[in-house]
Design a protein around this motif. Structure first.
Motif, short mmCIF file in Angstrom:
data_model
loop_
_atom_site.label_atom_id
_atom_site.label_comp_id
_atom_site.label_asym_id
_atom_site.label_seq_id
_atom_site.Cartn_x
_atom_site.Cartn_y
_atom_site.Cartn_z
N ASN A 171 0.83 -1.21 0.00
CA ASN A 171 0.00 0.00 0.00
C ASN A 171 0.86 1.26 0.00
O ASN A 171 0.50 2.28 0.58
N VAL A 172 2.01 1.19 -0.68
CA VAL A 172 2.89 2.35 -0.86
C VAL A 172 2.51 3.05 -2.16
O VAL A 172 2.18 2.40 -3.17
N ASP A 173 2.55 4.37 -2.17
CA ASP A 173 2.28 5.15 -3.38
C ASP A 173 3.43 4.94 -4.37
O ASP A 173 4.45 5.63 -4.32
N TYR A 174 3.26 3.97 -5.26
CA TYR A 174 4.36 3.58 -6.14
C TYR A 174 4.59 4.55 -7.27
O TYR A 174 5.68 4.57 -7.86
N VAL A 175 3.61 5.39 -7.61
CA VAL A 175 3.83 6.44 -8.60
C VAL A 175 4.49 7.65 -7.94
O VAL A 175 5.45 8.22 -8.48
N GLY A 176 4.02 8.02 -6.77
CA GLY A 176 4.66 9.10 -6.04
C GLY A 176 6.11 8.81 -5.72
O GLY A 176 6.94 9.72 -5.66
N PHE A 177 6.43 7.54 -5.53
CA PHE A 177 7.81 7.11 -5.26
C PHE A 177 8.74 7.58 -6.39
O PHE A 177 9.85 8.04 -6.14
N ILE A 178 8.27 7.46 -7.63
CA ILE A 178 9.09 7.87 -8.77
C ILE A 178 9.41 9.36 -8.68
O ILE A 178 10.57 9.77 -8.87
N ARG A 179 8.42 10.14 -8.39
CA ARG A 179 8.63 11.60 -8.34
C ARG A 179 9.48 12.01 -7.14
O ARG A 179 10.26 12.95 -7.22
N GLU A 180 9.35 11.29 -6.04
CA GLU A 180 10.14 11.63 -4.86
C GLU A 180 11.63 11.34 -5.07
O GLU A 180 12.48 12.10 -4.60
N PHE A 181 11.93 10.28 -5.79
CA PHE A 181 13.33 9.88 -5.98
C PHE A 181 13.75 10.00 -7.45
O PHE A 181 14.58 9.22 -7.93
#
Length: 332
Positions: free
Chosen positions: A217-227
């Motif tokens: 349940n991790v925001d896997y699209v937001g992960f891309i933008r964060e890193f």
């Protein structure tokens, strides 16, 4: 097609490299992400022999393939892990040696340094892999876990990986951790903490794989933008997460992959719950131009059918970003 589509060879290490290369070419892949086990890639031979390096390139070139990254997940796992008998099956005999935990960890660290040398010799800039973790067993905080123990785990990670990353820096190669349960970084918060532990050194980045994030349940699209500036490689891997209650929850209930009691299981790309459309758009936003590498895992499907289907799927969904605003013509 905006980016090359490659196949990670880790799940195919039972096949000789040339056999797999011919199949991958027939399936439509542009290249392979070579695993450092089986007969696919021997890092010590690559680091010491130009002839051996040429042999890897020649096999792929024979079938019109290239490679942009190599992967040494199994040895990397042993750098920080609490070593036990499970690791013996993963590791080369020379790394396992006498099986004494601290000695295994030291040999694994040296093997990862050699992997950086091998990557340089092969002409690739990215090594994907795992780090292991001395604190994974403390994930569920009962009995209560002293925060100092978690902090000590991140210090242990930094102490063990900084010398490895020094070798990566020397060889002008980057290491990309596949964020994954059992690693020091397994979600967005722990990935940020791992970066901080290493003082954000550029040799350490991420191999993005949405499948390991979605079922947590991790925001896997937001992960891309964060890193965005630390995503050095991308795995195209899918997972199905049931929207309904199941008998085994997110921790798996000690079931094997493929068990119908599970609440999640890996699927061939396009057949699970991952929204790859949003992933491609986010990768475009961060100007990621590297390969889209299929890590194929699906317990319910013939793997050759799945690998061919996955290549076609990835090519069908990938697209280049627009160079102009869609409504630019209206302003003329």
């Amino acid at each position: 097609m905006a980016r090359p589509c490659t196949l990670f060879t880790g799940q195919w290490a039972d096949l000789p490299l040339e056999v797999l290369a011919q199949k991958a070419s027939d399936w439509g892949y542009d290249g392979l992400e070579l695993a450092c086990w089986g007969d696919h890639l021997d890092v010590r031979r690559a680091a010491s022999s130009d002839r051996y390096c040429r042999s890897r390139h020649e096999i792929l070139e024979k079938y019109g393939l290239k490679f942009w990254a190599i992967s040494n997940h199994l040895v990397g796992q042993a750098v920080c892990d609490r070593i036990d008998e499970r690791h013996k099956a993963l590791l080369p005999p020379g790394v396992w040696g006498n099986g004494k935990p601290e000695q295994v960890q030291r040999r694994a660290a040296r093997e990862m340094q050699v992997t950086a040398e091998a990557a340089k010799a092969l002409g690739v800039k990215v090594v994907n892999g795992f780090t292991g973790s001395s604190i994974w067993h403390l994930l569920y905080a009962f009995p209560p876990v002293d925060p100092a123990a978690i902090e000590a785990g991140f210090r242990d990670f930094a102490d063990r990986w900084n010398p490895i990353l020094d070798a990566f820096k020397k060889n002008r190669v980057r290491f990309a951790l596949e964020v994954h349960p059992t690693e020091i970084a397994f979600d967005t918060v722990s990935a940020a903490r791992a970066m901080k532990a290493l003082e954000n050194r550029k040799e350490f980045g991420l191999n993005y794989d949405p499948s390991h994030l979605l079922y947590q349940n991790v925001d896997y699209v937001g992960f891309i933008r964060e890193f965005g500036d630390r995503i050095y490689h991308v795995h195209m891997k899918d997972v199905y997460a049931s929207p309904l209650p199941t008998r085994a929850g997110v921790f798996g209930g000690h079931t094997n992959f493929g068990d119908p009691n599970r609440s999640w299981d890996f699927r061939s790309p396009g057949r699970g719950s991952v929204d790859f459309e949003e992933i491609i758009r986010a990768l475009n936003d961060i100007d990621y131009n590297g390969p889209l590498s299929v890590e194929w895992e699906d317990s319910g499907m013939d793997r050759e059918h799945g690998a061919a289907e996955a290549c076609a799927f990835v090519n069908s969904i990938d697209f280049e970003p627009s160079e102009v605003a869609f409504d630019a013509a209206f302003s003329e």
